[in-house]
Design an enzyme around this catalytic site. Structure first.
Site, PDB file in Angstrom:
ATOM      1  N   LEU A  65       0.835  -1.204   0.000  1.00 20.18           N
ATOM      2  CA  LEU A  65       0.000   0.000   0.000  1.00 20.18           C
ATOM      3  C   LEU A  65       0.871   1.256   0.000  1.00 20.18           C
ATOM      4  CD1 LEU A  65      -2.678  -1.139   2.601  1.00 20.18           C
ATOM      5  CD2 LEU A  65      -2.765  -1.302   0.115  1.00 20.18           C
ATOM      6  N   PRO A  66       0.271   2.426  -0.307  1.00 17.45           N
ATOM      7  CA  PRO A  66       1.087   3.624  -0.452  1.00 17.45           C
ATOM      8  C   PRO A  66       1.841   4.076   0.810  1.00 17.45           C
ATOM      9  CG  PRO A  66      -1.048   3.930  -1.514  1.00 17.45           C
ATOM     10  CD  PRO A  66      -1.120   2.642  -0.745  1.00 17.45           C
ATOM     11  N   THR A  96       6.342   0.898   1.853  1.00 13.34           N
ATOM     12  CA  THR A  96       7.336   1.725   2.533  1.00 13.34           C
ATOM     13  C   THR A  96       6.587   2.661   3.472  1.00 13.34           C
ATOM     14  OG1 THR A  96       8.763   1.678   0.586  1.00 13.34           O
ATOM     15  CG2 THR A  96       9.238   3.352   2.247  1.00 13.34           C
ATOM     16  N   LYS A 171      15.304   0.928   4.257  1.00  8.28           N
ATOM     17  CA  LYS A 171      14.678   1.359   3.000  1.00  8.28           C
ATOM     18  C   LYS A 171      14.715   2.887   2.871  1.00  8.28           C
ATOM     19  CE  LYS A 171      11.857   1.687  -0.545  1.00  8.28           C
ATOM     20  NZ  LYS A 171      12.314   1.502  -1.912  1.00  8.28           N
ATOM     21  N   LYS A 246       7.015  11.415   0.162  1.00  9.98           N
ATOM     22  CA  LYS A 246       6.638  10.730   1.420  1.00  9.98           C
ATOM     23  C   LYS A 246       7.866  10.103   2.075  1.00  9.98           C
ATOM     24  CE  LYS A 246       5.840   6.580   0.956  1.00  9.98           C
ATOM     25  NZ  LYS A 246       5.602   5.145   0.747  1.00  9.98           N
TER      26      LYS A 246
HETATM   27  P1  NAD Z   1       0.395   2.626  -6.208  1.00 14.03           P
HETATM   28  O1  NAD Z   1      -0.241   3.885  -5.787  1.00 14.03           O
HETATM   29  O2  NAD Z   1       0.632   2.349  -7.669  1.00 14.03           O
HETATM   30  O3  NAD Z   1      -0.446   1.365  -5.642  1.00 14.03           O
HETATM   31  C1  NAD Z   1      -1.052   1.326  -4.397  1.00 14.03           C
HETATM   32  C2  NAD Z   1      -2.315   0.491  -4.539  1.00 14.03           C
HETATM   33  O4  NAD Z   1      -2.901   0.336  -3.237  1.00 14.03           O
HETATM   34  C3  NAD Z   1      -3.381   1.115  -5.441  1.00 14.03           C
HETATM   35  O5  NAD Z   1      -3.786   0.171  -6.420  1.00 14.03           O
HETATM   36  C4  NAD Z   1      -4.526   1.452  -4.466  1.00 14.03           C
HETATM   37  O6  NAD Z   1      -5.800   1.349  -5.057  1.00 14.03           O
HETATM   38  C5  NAD Z   1      -4.311   0.414  -3.393  1.00 14.03           C
HETATM   39  N1  NAD Z   1      -4.886   0.723  -2.091  1.00 14.03           N
HETATM   40  C6  NAD Z   1      -4.759   1.847  -1.350  1.00 14.03           C
HETATM   41  N2  NAD Z   1      -5.401   1.713  -0.179  1.00 14.03           N
HETATM   42  C7  NAD Z   1      -5.956   0.477  -0.170  1.00 14.03           C
HETATM   43  C8  NAD Z   1      -6.732  -0.254   0.752  1.00 14.03           C
HETATM   44  N3  NAD Z   1      -7.099   0.269   1.919  1.00 14.03           N
HETATM   45  N4  NAD Z   1      -7.128  -1.495   0.418  1.00 14.03           N
HETATM   46  C9  NAD Z   1      -6.787  -2.040  -0.763  1.00 14.03           C
HETATM   47  N5  NAD Z   1      -6.037  -1.396  -1.699  1.00 14.03           N
HETATM   48  C10 NAD Z   1      -5.632  -0.159  -1.393  1.00 14.03           C
HETATM   49  O7  NAD Z   1       1.768   2.543  -5.382  1.00 14.03           O
HETATM   50  P2  NAD Z   1       3.056   1.661  -5.726  1.00 14.03           P
HETATM   51  O8  NAD Z   1       3.937   2.438  -6.649  1.00 14.03           O
HETATM   52  O9  NAD Z   1       2.623   0.272  -6.064  1.00 14.03           O
HETATM   53  O10 NAD Z   1       3.770   1.685  -4.296  1.00 14.03           O
HETATM   54  C11 NAD Z   1       3.328   0.897  -3.209  1.00 14.03           C
HETATM   55  C12 NAD Z   1       4.362   0.996  -2.103  1.00 14.03           C
HETATM   56  O11 NAD Z   1       5.622   0.531  -2.594  1.00 14.03           O
HETATM   57  C13 NAD Z   1       4.592   2.419  -1.584  1.00 14.03           C
HETATM   58  O12 NAD Z   1       4.782   2.384  -0.200  1.00 14.03           O
HETATM   59  C14 NAD Z   1       5.865   2.842  -2.314  1.00 14.03           C
HETATM   60  O13 NAD Z   1       6.583   3.819  -1.578  1.00 14.03           O
HETATM   61  C15 NAD Z   1       6.614   1.518  -2.396  1.00 14.03           C
HETATM   62  N6  NAD Z   1       7.568   1.388  -3.508  1.00 14.03           N
HETATM   63  C16 NAD Z   1       7.224   1.784  -4.771  1.00 14.03           C
HETATM   64  C17 NAD Z   1       8.155   1.630  -5.805  1.00 14.03           C
HETATM   65  C18 NAD Z   1       7.845   2.050  -7.220  1.00 14.03           C
HETATM   66  O14 NAD Z   1       8.777   2.077  -8.045  1.00 14.03           O
HETATM   67  N7  NAD Z   1       6.600   2.353  -7.569  1.00 14.03           N
HETATM   68  C19 NAD Z   1       9.410   1.069  -5.545  1.00 14.03           C
HETATM   69  C20 NAD Z   1       9.705   0.636  -4.251  1.00 14.03           C
HETATM   70  C21 NAD Z   1       8.764   0.799  -3.240  1.00 14.03           C
END
Ligand code: NAD
Length: 296
Positions: A65-66, A96, A171, A246
């Protein structure tokens, strides 16, 4: 067969879930986005109507999740899914989030007989798709051994860095360095281009020289330099500017907690905040180059 509940099928969670399906695991998935669920179902997952339904009968629960508020909201409180998770199940949170938040959720889970580890990832969306992520794990060593085959289906490197919350601290250290490196790589490319240099040649040179980094080689911030980088598709997909913002805020909090100095990390946090205010919060974080090269 091990049944895994997977909650959060976004830019990262979607391809991670797809790799678990490829490895033969049964997946019960939930996301607030119907489109994200549809993609997972097309790959073979079973859609659950609620997060609680997804974790029912699952031995492993993974969340991606975000931010902290989403993770705390998912697991804790009256509507939280901890009540629906089977005692003895293992929870792997790959989001994260704040180290203190990871510790808080793990402590409440432990009271209910549920073991939790924090396993944030590095490697970006390309690493998630390729199954080559790095997992940075905080929590009990035995729990990590239980999680290891599942993590190996989604990643290549696994580091056990300490107790609950330690995975998040490590991280944040990584992402703070990444945030600074991306911003300065953009500045360097903008400087070269302003002098008439070809950004592709400049990037190729840097990628085999002392400023070599993931920002030059994999996620180059200049459009057209790398075909598969977010910059070459209008900065879409990838790692959102506001997610980097964030993480730099979490790094600042973590620094204040122990009196550490992070002058470049704080400067980078301000740059990504400016980029967000310029309307680029939803773009890949490499769009920070637009602050110094608006036409990029
Ligand atoms: P994103 O916004 O693409 O995906 C998050 C998903 O969570 C969305 O599909 C959203 O609908 C869902 N969501 C939110 N609240 C919810 C809930 N209560 N129940 C069910 N689903 C819910 O984000 P992302 O890029 O996939 O990143 C996710 C995490 O990974 C973050 O913490 C980010 O910092 C970390 N991260 C991202 C990357 C990257 O390159 N994108 C790399 C490393 C780490």
């Amino acid at each position: 067969m091990t049944t895994i509940a997977f909650i959060g099928l976004g830019n990262m969670g979607g391809p991670m879930a797809a790799n678990l399906l490829k490895a033969g695991y049964a997946l019960q998935v939930f996301d607030l986005s119907a489109a994200a669920v549809e993609t997972a179902v097309a790959a073979g997952a079973h859609a659950a109507a609620t997060a609680s339904a997804a974790v029912t009968g699952a031995q492993i629960v993974i969340s991606m999740l975000p931010a902290s508020r989403h993770v705390e909201g998912l697991y804790l409180g009256d509507a939280g899914i901890l009540a629906a998770i089977e005692p003895g199940a293992l929870v792997i949170d790959c989001s994260t989030i704040a180290p203190a938040s990871a510790q808080k959720v793990a402590a409440v889970a432990a009271q209910r007989g549920v073991v939790m580890i924090d396993a944030p990832v590095s490697g970006g969306t390309a690493g998630a798709a390729a199954g080559s992520l790095t997992f940075i794990v905080g929590g009990d060593a035995d729990a990590l051994e239980r999680a290891r085959p599942i993590l190996q289906a989604m990643g290549k490197n696994i580091f056990h860095v300490g107790a609950n919350g330690a995975g998040q601290v490590a991280k944040l250290c990584n992402n703070m360095a990444l945030g600074v490196i991306m911003a300065v790589t953009g500045e360097a490319l903008a400087l070269g281009v302003a002098h008439g240099l070809d950004p592709k040649v400049l990037s190729q040179m840097m990628a085999v020289s002392t400023s070599r980094s993931w920002a030059t080689e994999v996620c180059n911030p200049w459009p057209g330099v790398l075909e598969n980088a977010p910059a070459s598709r209008g900065y879409s997909g990838g790692f959102g500017n506001d997610l980097m913002l964030k993480d730099l805020g979490l790094a600042a909090e973590a620094a204040m907690g122990v009196g550490a100095s992070i002058p470049l990390g704080e400067l980078a946090r301000n740059l990504y905040a400016m980029n967000s205010r310029a309307g680029h919060g939803g773009l890949d974080f490499s769009s920070v180059v637009k602050l110094v090269a608006p036409a990029a």
